[in-house]
Design a protein around this motif. Structure first.
Motif, PDB file in Angstrom:
ATOM      1  N   THR A  19      22.933  43.586  16.891  1.00  0.00           N
ATOM      2  CA  THR A  19      22.746  45.029  16.715  1.00  0.00           C
ATOM      3  C   THR A  19      23.425  45.824  17.828  1.00  0.00           C
ATOM      4  O   THR A  19      23.376  45.460  18.993  1.00  0.00           O
ATOM      5  CB  THR A  19      21.253  45.397  16.683  1.00  0.00           C
ATOM      6  N   LYS A  20      24.065  46.910  17.405  1.00  0.00           N
ATOM      7  CA  LYS A  20      24.678  47.861  18.331  1.00  0.00           C
ATOM      8  C   LYS A  20      24.821  49.173  17.589  1.00  0.00           C
ATOM      9  O   LYS A  20      24.897  49.205  16.366  1.00  0.00           O
ATOM     10  CB  LYS A  20      26.029  47.346  18.820  1.00  0.00           C
ATOM     11  N   ALA A  21      24.841  50.262  18.302  1.00  0.00           N
ATOM     12  CA  ALA A  21      24.942  51.580  17.660  1.00  0.00           C
ATOM     13  C   ALA A  21      25.960  52.435  18.403  1.00  0.00           C
ATOM     14  O   ALA A  21      26.030  52.413  19.626  1.00  0.00           O
ATOM     15  CB  ALA A  21      23.582  52.270  17.668  1.00  0.00           C
ATOM     16  N   GLY A  22      26.741  53.176  17.637  1.00  0.00           N
ATOM     17  CA  GLY A  22      27.629  54.162  18.228  1.00  0.00           C
ATOM     18  C   GLY A  22      29.008  53.668  18.617  1.00  0.00           C
ATOM     19  O   GLY A  22      29.804  54.441  19.131  1.00  0.00           O
ATOM     20  N   ASP A  25      32.685  48.218  19.618  1.00  0.00           N
ATOM     21  CA  ASP A  25      32.616  47.304  20.754  1.00  0.00           C
ATOM     22  C   ASP A  25      31.253  47.431  21.431  1.00  0.00           C
ATOM     23  O   ASP A  25      30.854  48.523  21.834  1.00  0.00           O
ATOM     24  CB  ASP A  25      33.737  47.654  21.730  1.00  0.00           C
ATOM     25  N   TYR A  26      30.556  46.318  21.595  1.00  0.00           N
ATOM     26  CA  TYR A  26      29.211  46.336  22.196  1.00  0.00           C
ATOM     27  C   TYR A  26      29.210  46.932  23.594  1.00  0.00           C
ATOM     28  O   TYR A  26      28.215  47.517  24.023  1.00  0.00           O
ATOM     29  CB  TYR A  26      28.626  44.915  22.239  1.00  0.00           C
ATOM     30  N   ARG A  27      30.323  46.813  24.323  1.00  0.00           N
ATOM     31  CA  ARG A  27      30.355  47.323  25.692  1.00  0.00           C
ATOM     32  C   ARG A  27      30.201  48.828  25.765  1.00  0.00           C
ATOM     33  O   ARG A  27      29.789  49.373  26.779  1.00  0.00           O
ATOM     34  CB  ARG A  27      31.659  46.903  26.378  1.00  0.00           C
ATOM     35  N   TYR A  28      30.560  49.520  24.682  1.00  0.00           N
ATOM     36  CA  TYR A  28      30.517  50.980  24.671  1.00  0.00           C
ATOM     37  C   TYR A  28      29.433  51.524  23.744  1.00  0.00           C
ATOM     38  O   TYR A  28      29.399  52.721  23.490  1.00  0.00           O
ATOM     39  CB  TYR A  28      31.886  51.526  24.274  1.00  0.00           C
ATOM     40  N   ALA A  29      28.569  50.671  23.255  1.00  0.00           N
ATOM     41  CA  ALA A  29      27.519  51.086  22.319  1.00  0.00           C
ATOM     42  C   ALA A  29      26.462  51.914  23.027  1.00  0.00           C
ATOM     43  O   ALA A  29      26.084  51.626  24.165  1.00  0.00           O
ATOM     44  CB  ALA A  29      26.877  49.864  21.671  1.00  0.00           C
ATOM     45  N   SER A  30      25.984  52.949  22.357  1.00  0.00           N
ATOM     46  CA  SER A  30      24.921  53.776  22.934  1.00  0.00           C
ATOM     47  C   SER A  30      23.599  53.025  22.963  1.00  0.00           C
ATOM     48  O   SER A  30      22.767  53.264  23.830  1.00  0.00           O
ATOM     49  CB  SER A  30      24.783  55.073  22.133  1.00  0.00           C
ATOM     50  N   LYS A  32      22.117  48.866  22.180  1.00  0.00           N
ATOM     51  CA  LYS A  32      22.457  47.518  21.756  1.00  0.00           C
ATOM     52  C   LYS A  32      21.270  46.587  21.929  1.00  0.00           C
ATOM     53  O   LYS A  32      20.405  46.822  22.762  1.00  0.00           O
ATOM     54  CB  LYS A  32      23.666  46.985  22.514  1.00  0.00           C
ATOM     55  N   GLY A  33      21.259  45.547  21.123  1.00  0.00           N
ATOM     56  CA  GLY A  33      20.224  44.529  21.228  1.00  0.00           C
ATOM     57  C   GLY A  33      20.571  43.567  22.345  1.00  0.00           C
ATOM     58  O   GLY A  33      21.421  43.835  23.189  1.00  0.00           O
ATOM     59  N   SER A  34      19.949  42.404  22.322  1.00  0.00           N
ATOM     60  CA  SER A  34      20.230  41.415  23.353  1.00  0.00           C
ATOM     61  C   SER A  34      20.984  40.241  22.737  1.00  0.00           C
ATOM     62  O   SER A  34      20.882  39.959  21.549  1.00  0.00           O
ATOM     63  CB  SER A  34      18.932  40.940  24.005  1.00  0.00           C
ATOM     64  N   PHE A  35      21.738  39.565  23.568  1.00  0.00           N
ATOM     65  CA  PHE A  35      22.476  38.408  23.112  1.00  0.00           C
ATOM     66  C   PHE A  35      21.522  37.252  22.836  1.00  0.00           C
ATOM     67  O   PHE A  35      20.523  37.085  23.515  1.00  0.00           O
ATOM     68  CB  PHE A  35      23.504  37.980  24.158  1.00  0.00           C
ATOM     69  N   GLN A  36      21.873  36.463  21.837  1.00  0.00           N
ATOM     70  CA  GLN A  36      21.094  35.281  21.473  1.00  0.00           C
ATOM     71  C   GLN A  36      22.045  34.104  21.341  1.00  0.00           C
ATOM     72  O   GLN A  36      23.219  34.278  21.020  1.00  0.00           O
ATOM     73  CB  GLN A  36      20.388  35.499  20.134  1.00  0.00           C
TER      74      GLN A  36
END
Length: 95
Positions: A19-22, A25-30, A32-36
């Motif tokens: 999950t990520k929003a906005g 790329d997860y690095r710039y997401a407003s 984000k969830g956690s890595f699994q």
């Protein structure tokens, strides 16, 4: 989902962020969830990571993927991956 695979001498540690929003790329997401730890669909990804490491003549590499419509897209390969930033946060850091 965003996927990061760390590869060292043919051993692989794949992690996934669902999950990520906005942002794409997860690095710039407003948000984000956690890595699994990624448990499935890794055989072809691991093979590609081995090939990249061999082509680049490096032992440790971090490769980023995005999964969309059941396809994996390789974004980049990092010859100096930020190991702790991923594996500590998903509880997958080997001792």
């Amino acid at each position: 989902p965003d996927i990061r695979v760390h590869t060292l001498d043919g051993h692989h540690w794949p992690i996934i962020l669902y999950t990520k929003a906005g942002s794409i790329d997860y690095r710039y997401a407003s948000e984000k969830g956690s890595f699994q730890k990624m448990e499935s669909e890794t055989e072809s990804i691991n093979h590609l990571c081995n090939l990249i490491a061999k082509i680049e003549h490096i032992r440790l590499i971090g490769v980023d993927f995005i999964k969309k419509d059941n396809m994996f897209y390789c974004l980049e390969a990092n010859p100096n991956p930020g190991w702790a930033g991923f594996h500590r946060n998903c509880g997958d850091e080997p001792l």
